[in-house]
Design an enzyme around this catalytic site. Structure first.
Site, mmCIF file in Angstrom:
data_model
loop_
_atom_site.group_PDB
_atom_site.id
_atom_site.type_symbol
_atom_site.label_atom_id
_atom_site.label_comp_id
_atom_site.label_asym_id
_atom_site.label_seq_id
_atom_site.Cartn_x
_atom_site.Cartn_y
_atom_site.Cartn_z
ATOM 1 N N ARG A 57 35.996 21.232 4.836
ATOM 2 C CA ARG A 57 35.119 20.103 5.191
ATOM 3 C C ARG A 57 35.830 18.778 4.986
ATOM 4 O O ARG A 57 35.616 17.821 5.732
ATOM 5 C CB ARG A 57 33.823 20.201 4.389
ATOM 6 N N GLN A 89 23.089 11.171 2.278
ATOM 7 C CA GLN A 89 23.198 12.510 1.690
ATOM 8 C C GLN A 89 24.547 13.108 2.075
ATOM 9 O O GLN A 89 24.944 14.140 1.554
ATOM 10 C CB GLN A 89 22.084 13.422 2.209
ATOM 11 N N ASN A 90 25.244 12.435 2.993
ATOM 12 C CA ASN A 90 26.491 12.967 3.532
ATOM 13 C C ASN A 90 27.667 12.740 2.584
ATOM 14 O O ASN A 90 27.677 11.766 1.826
ATOM 15 C CB ASN A 90 26.806 12.337 4.890
ATOM 16 N N HIS A 107 24.851 12.424 -2.881
ATOM 17 C CA HIS A 107 25.333 13.792 -3.104
ATOM 18 C C HIS A 107 26.842 13.823 -3.332
ATOM 19 O O HIS A 107 27.456 14.880 -3.215
ATOM 20 C CB HIS A 107 24.976 14.683 -1.904
ATOM 21 N N CYS A 115 36.372 16.589 -13.234
ATOM 22 C CA CYS A 115 36.731 17.731 -14.080
ATOM 23 C C CYS A 115 35.458 18.337 -14.656
ATOM 24 O O CYS A 115 34.657 17.621 -15.272
ATOM 25 C CB CYS A 115 37.643 17.269 -15.225
ATOM 26 N N CYS A 134 43.310 19.223 -14.666
ATOM 27 C CA CYS A 134 42.658 17.902 -14.703
ATOM 28 C C CYS A 134 43.678 16.862 -15.183
ATOM 29 O O CYS A 134 44.318 17.067 -16.222
ATOM 30 C CB CYS A 134 41.475 17.946 -15.681
ATOM 31 N N THR A 174 18.197 13.578 9.328
ATOM 32 C CA THR A 174 17.984 14.501 8.215
ATOM 33 C C THR A 174 16.726 15.326 8.450
ATOM 34 O O THR A 174 15.740 14.847 8.987
ATOM 35 C CB THR A 174 17.919 13.757 6.863
ATOM 36 N N LEU A 200 16.902 13.913 15.870
ATOM 37 C CA LEU A 200 16.935 14.646 17.141
ATOM 38 C C LEU A 200 15.574 15.237 17.460
ATOM 39 O O LEU A 200 15.148 15.310 18.602
ATOM 40 C CB LEU A 200 17.993 15.761 17.059
HETATM 41 C C1 BV8 Z 1 17.777 17.859 -8.041
HETATM 42 C C2 BV8 Z 1 26.031 19.532 -1.316
HETATM 43 C C3 BV8 Z 1 16.809 17.264 -10.187
HETATM 44 C C4 BV8 Z 1 26.984 18.667 -0.659
HETATM 45 C C5 BV8 Z 1 23.656 19.469 -1.020
HETATM 46 C C6 BV8 Z 1 11.477 18.820 -5.709
HETATM 47 C C7 BV8 Z 1 11.943 17.688 -6.398
HETATM 48 C C8 BV8 Z 1 13.261 17.631 -6.838
HETATM 49 C C9 BV8 Z 1 14.123 18.703 -6.610
HETATM 50 C C10 BV8 Z 1 13.666 19.831 -5.933
HETATM 51 C C11 BV8 Z 1 12.347 19.887 -5.479
HETATM 52 N N1 BV8 Z 1 12.184 21.083 -4.855
HETATM 53 C C12 BV8 Z 1 13.338 21.775 -4.882
HETATM 54 C C13 BV8 Z 1 14.263 21.066 -5.547
HETATM 55 C C14 BV8 Z 1 15.638 21.499 -5.818
HETATM 56 C C15 BV8 Z 1 16.637 21.183 -4.700
HETATM 57 C C16 BV8 Z 1 16.072 21.237 -3.318
HETATM 58 O O1 BV8 Z 1 15.667 20.222 -2.746
HETATM 59 N N2 BV8 Z 1 16.055 22.429 -2.732
HETATM 60 C C17 BV8 Z 1 15.595 22.561 -1.356
HETATM 61 C C18 BV8 Z 1 16.425 23.624 -0.660
HETATM 62 C C19 BV8 Z 1 14.109 22.899 -1.401
HETATM 63 N N3 BV8 Z 1 17.217 19.871 -4.933
HETATM 64 C C20 BV8 Z 1 18.270 19.748 -5.783
HETATM 65 O O2 BV8 Z 1 18.728 20.672 -6.422
HETATM 66 C C21 BV8 Z 1 18.831 18.339 -5.938
HETATM 67 N N4 BV8 Z 1 18.882 18.011 -7.336
HETATM 68 O O3 BV8 Z 1 16.686 18.101 -7.601
HETATM 69 O O4 BV8 Z 1 17.980 17.425 -9.372
HETATM 70 C C22 BV8 Z 1 16.020 16.082 -9.816
HETATM 71 C C23 BV8 Z 1 14.630 16.187 -9.740
HETATM 72 C C24 BV8 Z 1 13.879 15.076 -9.394
HETATM 73 C C25 BV8 Z 1 14.506 13.874 -9.125
HETATM 74 C C26 BV8 Z 1 15.879 13.782 -9.193
HETATM 75 C C27 BV8 Z 1 16.648 14.870 -9.515
HETATM 76 C C28 BV8 Z 1 20.275 18.287 -5.427
HETATM 77 C C29 BV8 Z 1 20.289 18.378 -3.922
HETATM 78 C C30 BV8 Z 1 21.739 18.190 -3.410
HETATM 79 C C31 BV8 Z 1 22.272 19.492 -3.001
HETATM 80 N N5 BV8 Z 1 23.541 19.330 -2.299
HETATM 81 N N6 BV8 Z 1 24.847 19.634 -0.495
HETATM 82 C C32 BV8 Z 1 27.424 19.282 0.622
HETATM 83 O O5 BV8 Z 1 27.933 20.415 0.591
HETATM 84 O O6 BV8 Z 1 27.242 18.593 1.633
HETATM 85 S S1 BV8 Z 1 22.274 19.430 -0.030
HETATM 86 C C33 BV8 Z 1 22.664 19.595 1.631
HETATM 87 O O7 BV8 Z 1 21.436 19.383 2.350
HETATM 88 C C34 BV8 Z 1 23.574 18.526 2.123
HETATM 89 O O8 BV8 Z 1 24.097 17.734 1.105
HETATM 90 C C35 BV8 Z 1 22.694 17.647 3.000
HETATM 91 O O9 BV8 Z 1 22.952 16.332 2.706
HETATM 92 C C36 BV8 Z 1 21.360 18.007 2.535
HETATM 93 C C37 BV8 Z 1 20.242 17.670 3.485
HETATM 94 O O10 BV8 Z 1 20.542 18.242 4.749
HETATM 95 P P1 BV8 Z 1 20.485 17.274 6.039
HETATM 96 O O11 BV8 Z 1 21.469 16.186 5.841
HETATM 97 O O12 BV8 Z 1 19.085 16.877 6.289
HETATM 98 O O13 BV8 Z 1 21.038 18.244 7.162
HETATM 99 P P2 BV8 Z 1 20.192 19.339 7.970
HETATM 100 O O14 BV8 Z 1 21.163 20.196 8.694
HETATM 101 O O15 BV8 Z 1 19.179 19.963 7.065
HETATM 102 O O16 BV8 Z 1 19.382 18.460 9.039
HETATM 103 C C38 BV8 Z 1 20.089 17.746 10.030
HETATM 104 C C39 BV8 Z 1 19.072 17.006 10.870
HETATM 105 O O17 BV8 Z 1 19.771 16.220 11.844
HETATM 106 C C40 BV8 Z 1 18.127 17.934 11.638
HETATM 107 O O18 BV8 Z 1 16.796 17.479 11.464
HETATM 108 C C41 BV8 Z 1 18.555 17.777 13.105
HETATM 109 O O19 BV8 Z 1 17.457 17.819 13.981
HETATM 110 C C42 BV8 Z 1 19.174 16.395 13.099
HETATM 111 N N7 BV8 Z 1 20.234 16.212 14.100
HETATM 112 C C43 BV8 Z 1 21.155 17.121 14.524
HETATM 113 N N8 BV8 Z 1 21.959 16.543 15.442
HETATM 114 C C44 BV8 Z 1 21.537 15.253 15.597
HETATM 115 C C45 BV8 Z 1 20.449 15.042 14.737
HETATM 116 N N9 BV8 Z 1 19.793 13.873 14.664
HETATM 117 C C46 BV8 Z 1 20.236 12.870 15.471
HETATM 118 N N10 BV8 Z 1 21.284 12.998 16.318
HETATM 119 C C47 BV8 Z 1 21.953 14.166 16.412
HETATM 120 N N11 BV8 Z 1 22.994 14.267 17.245
#
Ligand code: BV8
Length: 226
Positions: A57, A89-90, A107, A115, A134, A174, A200
């Site tokens: 990536r 988030q990117n 993120h 480290c 590290c 997103t 989208l």
């Molecule tokens: C945390 C790593 C504690 C980096 C990622 C409720 C409250 C708080 C937390 C949770 C909760 N419920 C569940 C949780 C836990 C969890 C979570 O959310 N799980 C999900 C699966 C339910 N969250 C966590 O663990 C987070 N930490 O909660 O800590 C806390 C609690 C409260 C307050 C603060 C902290 C940590 C989350 C980070 C995880 N790391 N990735 C990497 O490898 O990139 S997340 C991963 O998904 C990516 O980072 C990405 O950024 C993120 C979101 O995805 P999107 O960017 O939206 O991408 P996606 O493909 O889903 O969607 C793309 C969109 O674009 C689509 O809609 C599509 O239609 C559109 N699109 C496509 N092409 C186009 C377009 N739009 C326009 N033009 C185009 N051409």
């Protein structure tokens, strides 16, 4: 941190630059098991696999070019100094390479390494290996400085402060499926901000937005900015 216009971006804004999204057809999470490559447990179990995932990536991001959506947001910030904050988030650096200056990577970013043993941080090399030592403590515990599931996102205090004072909250590219980012629209609306979704297709949180425009980011974001 305050800004009149707070913009949340996700993988969709970088899709037309050739970087994969996560949950679209054929997306990253259909190619890799999220638990294996984007959690601390996955890293502990197989750091080499995680480095392979992020090395690929990091290479893709370095070869990608910012698109018209990134450029439009940079123009907006230049035209309205001090009024625009991008929360992304990117983990790519396309916003910065398009000229945006006020960008918070909640993120983390592919450009940074840290480290797992001592927390020391440094600029990530293009390719990282599990056995790299590290530069701070010497332990073979280097990892991408990226926020995995179950880890606390960066800049949350600044983000929540900005949402409390925002006049406009815009979400771009997103799916609204990852928290706490997916709840930002509710935080902004509670503070009285106008909320706009540019995506989208309708996201999971579409119902919380005052307005939504659907289409490709490279078309609908410049149309909104200009
Ligand atoms: C945390 C790593 C504690 C980096 C990622 C409720 C409250 C708080 C937390 C949770 C909760 N419920 C569940 C949780 C836990 C969890 C979570 O959310 N799980 C999900 C699966 C339910 N969250 C966590 O663990 C987070 N930490 O909660 O800590 C806390 C609690 C409260 C307050 C603060 C902290 C940590 C989350 C980070 C995880 N790391 N990735 C990497 O490898 O990139 S997340 C991963 O998904 C990516 O980072 C990405 O950024 C993120 C979101 O995805 P999107 O960017 O939206 O991408 P996606 O493909 O889903 O969607 C793309 C969109 O674009 C689509 O809609 C599509 O239609 C559109 N699109 C496509 N092409 C186009 C377009 N739009 C326009 N033009 C185009 N051409």
């Amino acid at each position: 941190m305050s800004a009149r216009i707070v913009i949340l971006t996700g993988a969709g804004i970088s899709a037309e630059s050739g970087l994969g999204t996560f949950r679209d057809e054929g997306g990253i999470w259909s190619q890799y098991d999220l638990a294996e490559v984007a959690t601390p447990e996955g890293f502990a179990a197989d750091p080499a696999l995680v480095h392979t995932f992020y090395n690929a990536r990091r290479k893709n991001a370095a070869e990608a070019i910012p698109n018209a959506a990134h450029a439009a947001l940079a123009r907006l910030e230049a035209e309205r100094p001090g009024e625009v904050l991008i929360v992304t988030q990117n983990i790519d650096d396309l916003h910065e390479r398009a000229g945006s200056r006020t960008v918070l990577h909640m993120h983390g970013t592919l450009r940074a390494a840290t480290c797992a043993a001592c927390g020391h941080g440094w600029d990530a090399p293009p390719v990282m290996h599990a056995e790299d030592a590290c530069p701070g403590c010497g332990a073979p515990a280097t990892r991408p400085d990226i926020v995995w599931f179950g880890e606390f996102p960066y800049h949350m205090d600044d983000i929540w402060e900005a949402l409390r004072g925002a006049e406009v909250f815009v979400s771009i590219g997103t799916s609204g499926s990852v928290y706490p980012a997916a709840a930002f629209v509710q935080d902004a609306a509670r503070a009285g901000a106008l909320t706009l979704e540019l995506n989208l297709e309708p996201s999971e949180t579409r119902s919380y937005f005052t307005e939504a425009r659907h289409g490709k980011a490279s078309e609908i974001v410049p149309a909104w900015v200009d």
